[in-house]
Design a protein around this motif. Sequence first.
Motif, mmCIF file in Angstrom:
data_model
loop_
_atom_site.group_PDB
_atom_site.id
_atom_site.type_symbol
_atom_site.label_atom_id
_atom_site.label_comp_id
_atom_site.label_asym_id
_atom_site.label_seq_id
_atom_site.Cartn_x
_atom_site.Cartn_y
_atom_site.Cartn_z
ATOM 1 N N GLU A 85 0.805 -1.225 0.000
ATOM 2 C CA GLU A 85 0.000 0.000 0.000
ATOM 3 C C GLU A 85 0.843 1.282 0.000
ATOM 4 O OE1 GLU A 85 -2.865 -0.410 -0.886
ATOM 5 O OE2 GLU A 85 -4.257 -1.244 0.586
ATOM 6 N N THR A 86 2.011 1.227 0.622
ATOM 7 C CA THR A 86 2.790 2.467 0.741
ATOM 8 C C THR A 86 3.910 2.560 -0.303
ATOM 9 O OG1 THR A 86 4.193 1.406 2.404
ATOM 10 C CG2 THR A 86 2.315 2.670 3.214
ATOM 11 N N ASP A 87 4.006 1.547 -1.169
ATOM 12 C CA ASP A 87 5.040 1.601 -2.210
ATOM 13 C C ASP A 87 4.657 2.579 -3.318
ATOM 14 O OD1 ASP A 87 6.630 -0.323 -1.035
ATOM 15 O OD2 ASP A 87 5.682 -1.996 -2.095
ATOM 16 N N ASP A 88 5.659 3.083 -4.021
ATOM 17 C CA ASP A 88 5.408 3.828 -5.259
ATOM 18 C C ASP A 88 5.435 2.810 -6.401
ATOM 19 O OD1 ASP A 88 5.469 5.260 -7.613
ATOM 20 O OD2 ASP A 88 6.679 6.895 -6.758
ATOM 21 N N SER A 89 4.248 2.333 -6.757
ATOM 22 C CA SER A 89 4.151 1.217 -7.696
ATOM 23 C C SER A 89 4.731 1.580 -9.069
ATOM 24 C CB SER A 89 2.695 0.782 -7.834
ATOM 25 O OG SER A 89 1.878 1.894 -8.149
ATOM 26 N N PHE A 90 4.592 2.834 -9.463
ATOM 27 C CA PHE A 90 5.085 3.232 -10.784
ATOM 28 C C PHE A 90 6.618 3.197 -10.823
ATOM 29 C CE2 PHE A 90 0.771 4.613 -10.683
ATOM 30 C CZ PHE A 90 0.326 4.517 -11.988
ATOM 31 N N ARG A 91 7.238 3.633 -9.690
ATOM 32 C CA ARG A 91 8.709 3.610 -9.652
ATOM 33 C C ARG A 91 9.222 2.172 -9.576
ATOM 34 N NH1 ARG A 91 10.583 8.153 -10.749
ATOM 35 N NH2 ARG A 91 9.370 9.955 -10.082
ATOM 36 N N LEU A 92 8.496 1.312 -8.828
ATOM 37 C CA LEU A 92 8.881 -0.097 -8.780
ATOM 38 C C LEU A 92 8.851 -0.710 -10.184
ATOM 39 C CD1 LEU A 92 7.079 -1.606 -5.649
ATOM 40 C CD2 LEU A 92 9.556 -1.460 -6.048
ATOM 41 N N LEU A 93 7.774 -0.413 -10.908
ATOM 42 C CA LEU A 93 7.628 -0.942 -12.267
ATOM 43 C C LEU A 93 8.776 -0.433 -13.143
ATOM 44 C CD1 LEU A 93 4.409 -1.137 -14.417
ATOM 45 C CD2 LEU A 93 6.485 -0.080 -15.339
ATOM 46 N N ALA A 94 9.077 0.846 -13.020
ATOM 47 C CA ALA A 94 10.142 1.427 -13.840
ATOM 48 C C ALA A 94 11.476 0.737 -13.551
ATOM 49 C CB ALA A 94 10.254 2.927 -13.590
ATOM 50 N N GLY A 95 11.711 0.418 -12.274
ATOM 51 C CA GLY A 95 12.945 -0.286 -11.916
ATOM 52 C C GLY A 95 12.978 -1.678 -12.525
ATOM 53 N N GLY A 96 11.846 -2.364 -12.475
ATOM 54 C CA GLY A 96 11.763 -3.703 -13.047
ATOM 55 C C GLY A 96 11.998 -3.682 -14.545
ATOM 56 N N HIS A 98 13.675 -1.384 -16.181
ATOM 57 C CA HIS A 98 15.081 -1.028 -16.397
ATOM 58 C C HIS A 98 15.967 -2.277 -16.294
ATOM 59 C CE1 HIS A 98 19.007 0.875 -15.954
ATOM 60 N NE2 HIS A 98 18.464 2.021 -16.380
ATOM 61 N N ASP A 99 15.667 -3.117 -15.289
ATOM 62 C CA ASP A 99 16.444 -4.348 -15.118
ATOM 63 C C ASP A 99 16.300 -5.268 -16.329
ATOM 64 O OD1 ASP A 99 17.220 -3.423 -12.690
ATOM 65 O OD2 ASP A 99 15.862 -4.702 -11.515
ATOM 66 N N ALA A 100 15.052 -5.356 -16.866
ATOM 67 C CA ALA A 100 14.812 -6.260 -18.002
ATOM 68 C C ALA A 100 15.510 -5.763 -19.258
ATOM 69 C CB ALA A 100 13.306 -6.397 -18.248
ATOM 70 N N LEU A 101 15.428 -4.458 -19.492
ATOM 71 C CA LEU A 101 15.978 -3.888 -20.738
ATOM 72 C C LEU A 101 17.479 -3.637 -20.645
ATOM 73 C CD1 LEU A 101 13.419 -1.070 -21.724
ATOM 74 C CD2 LEU A 101 13.847 -3.190 -22.982
ATOM 75 N N GLY A 102 17.942 -3.328 -19.427
ATOM 76 C CA GLY A 102 19.329 -2.918 -19.253
ATOM 77 C C GLY A 102 19.529 -1.424 -19.462
ATOM 78 N N HIS A 103 18.444 -0.729 -19.733
ATOM 79 C CA HIS A 103 18.519 0.738 -19.897
ATOM 80 C C HIS A 103 17.117 1.294 -19.713
ATOM 81 C CE1 HIS A 103 16.681 0.361 -23.926
ATOM 82 N NE2 HIS A 103 17.450 -0.704 -24.056
ATOM 83 N N ALA A 104 17.017 2.598 -19.630
ATOM 84 C CA ALA A 104 15.694 3.225 -19.530
ATOM 85 C C ALA A 104 15.043 3.221 -20.918
ATOM 86 C CB ALA A 104 15.830 4.664 -19.015
ATOM 87 N N PRO A 105 13.712 3.067 -20.987
ATOM 88 C CA PRO A 105 13.059 3.031 -22.294
ATOM 89 C C PRO A 105 13.035 4.423 -22.940
ATOM 90 C CG PRO A 105 11.415 3.010 -20.560
ATOM 91 C CD PRO A 105 12.752 2.930 -19.875
ATOM 92 N N ALA A 106 13.211 4.443 -24.258
ATOM 93 C CA ALA A 106 13.073 5.703 -25.000
ATOM 94 C C ALA A 106 11.665 5.857 -25.544
ATOM 95 C CB ALA A 106 14.081 5.744 -26.146
ATOM 96 N N VAL A 107 11.000 4.712 -25.779
ATOM 97 C CA VAL A 107 9.625 4.730 -26.292
ATOM 98 C C VAL A 107 8.832 3.663 -25.540
ATOM 99 C CG1 VAL A 107 8.143 4.489 -28.328
ATOM 100 C CG2 VAL A 107 10.492 5.334 -28.597
ATOM 101 N N VAL A 108 7.673 4.042 -24.984
ATOM 102 C CA VAL A 108 6.799 3.047 -24.356
ATOM 103 C C VAL A 108 5.445 3.075 -25.051
ATOM 104 C CG1 VAL A 108 7.919 3.062 -22.082
ATOM 105 C CG2 VAL A 108 6.029 4.669 -22.561
ATOM 106 N N GLY A 109 4.806 1.908 -25.127
ATOM 107 C CA GLY A 109 3.457 1.808 -25.673
ATOM 108 C C GLY A 109 2.484 1.617 -24.523
ATOM 109 N N VAL A 110 1.524 2.521 -24.383
ATOM 110 C CA VAL A 110 0.551 2.411 -23.289
ATOM 111 C C VAL A 110 -0.769 1.893 -23.842
ATOM 112 C CG1 VAL A 110 1.632 4.252 -21.939
ATOM 113 C CG2 VAL A 110 -0.212 4.833 -23.523
ATOM 114 N N SER A 111 -1.476 1.102 -23.021
ATOM 115 C CA SER A 111 -2.791 0.571 -23.411
ATOM 116 C C SER A 111 -3.674 1.689 -23.954
ATOM 117 C CB SER A 111 -3.528 0.000 -22.197
ATOM 118 O OG SER A 111 -2.940 -1.166 -21.747
#
Length: 373
Positions: A85-96, A98-111
């Motif tokens: 409940e107290t986590d910043d879910s968006f930052r957690l997702l961004a970290g995950g 970043h780990d998968a890609l090895g870098h920050a995304p330059a382009v994301v596709g949103v629903s």
Amino acid sequence: MTAPYRDRLTRAAAAAAAAGIDALLVTPGADLRYLVGYDALPLERLTCLVIPASGAPLLVVPALEQHAAEVSGATNHVALMTHDETDDSFRLLAGGLHDALGHAPAVVGVSDRMWAQQVLRFRDVFAGAEQRLAGDVLRPLRLRKVPDEIAALRDAAAAIDRVHARMGEWLRPGRTEAAVARDIADAIIAEGHTSVNFVIVGSGPNGASPHHHVSERVIEVGDPVVIDIGGTMPDGYCSDCTRTYAAGAQAPGDFAAYYDVLLAAQLASCAQVRPGVTAHSVDAAARDVISAAGYGELFIHRTGHGIGLEEHEEPWIVAGNDVVLEPGMCFSIEPGIYASGRHGARIEDIVVVTDDGVERLDTIDRDLVVLTG
Ligand code: ZN
Ligand code: ZN
Ligand code: ZN
């Protein structure tokens, strides 16, 4: 349905890579269900499937939804990341990611139907990244149904056809549209759907309004009644079928005249369906018949819409749509004629493009049924 999700995830990642998108961000809705089989609740807490163009996909869910995510089977195909409940879910997702890609995304596709609140939060955590619509890469995957999906839509059509076949039990002069609709809704569930998506009972003048739902109007003897109904089956696939009835006695003569025109138009439109023709031409096949008979002004909507995990999805069967039909595309053929202030009629079937033509999934008779029970 044999678990198709691994293949879908692989194809979605490949399509994202081909489009130059580093990751797809898929929040609850039909795309999520298509990709991992998870019919997630759209909550204010973040649930989001992350599909990197390369690397392992990740499903981010609130801790209290972990059980639901596991029960859905989604976690058989994707790693799970939960947030408290107290986590910043968006930052957690961004970290995950970043780990998968090895870098920050330059382009994301949103629903396509992600909430604006979430789109803007993703704009914050992926500062500088371009946002595009995930639908542009997911739509081509969902547009052509595989045999298992077609079988699911065939089952859905059979279920809604069984409801139409029972219409004489409920549709009678002296009852209100609303009372008839309640009985129909019960039958939609009883015949195998898990939810009722809509029930349109348009009697007499209400039949001239294509998206009329129900009212307290009492059905009169000889009223034409447009019944357009649909629901969702346990596997997520939808039904949608319209028939027009005459309640208690033959419909008036001016109605009977255009019903025959409408039936000819619906048959012509179905006959036009095959691989290689445009969606436009399927619309035109119906419209030409109706216009030639002098009723063109009274056919006030497109001929049809795609159907699958959503009631209304692509392809749109509409004038000007140059999409070329391919095997596996499923859509409605539903021309209507609406005589404002008097009555209306619509005939709707779901069809699928086959290798060399068309299969109607709704198979009940299309003639005007006079219910004199
Ligand atoms: Zn509609
Ligand atoms: Zn419909
Ligand atoms: Zn429809």
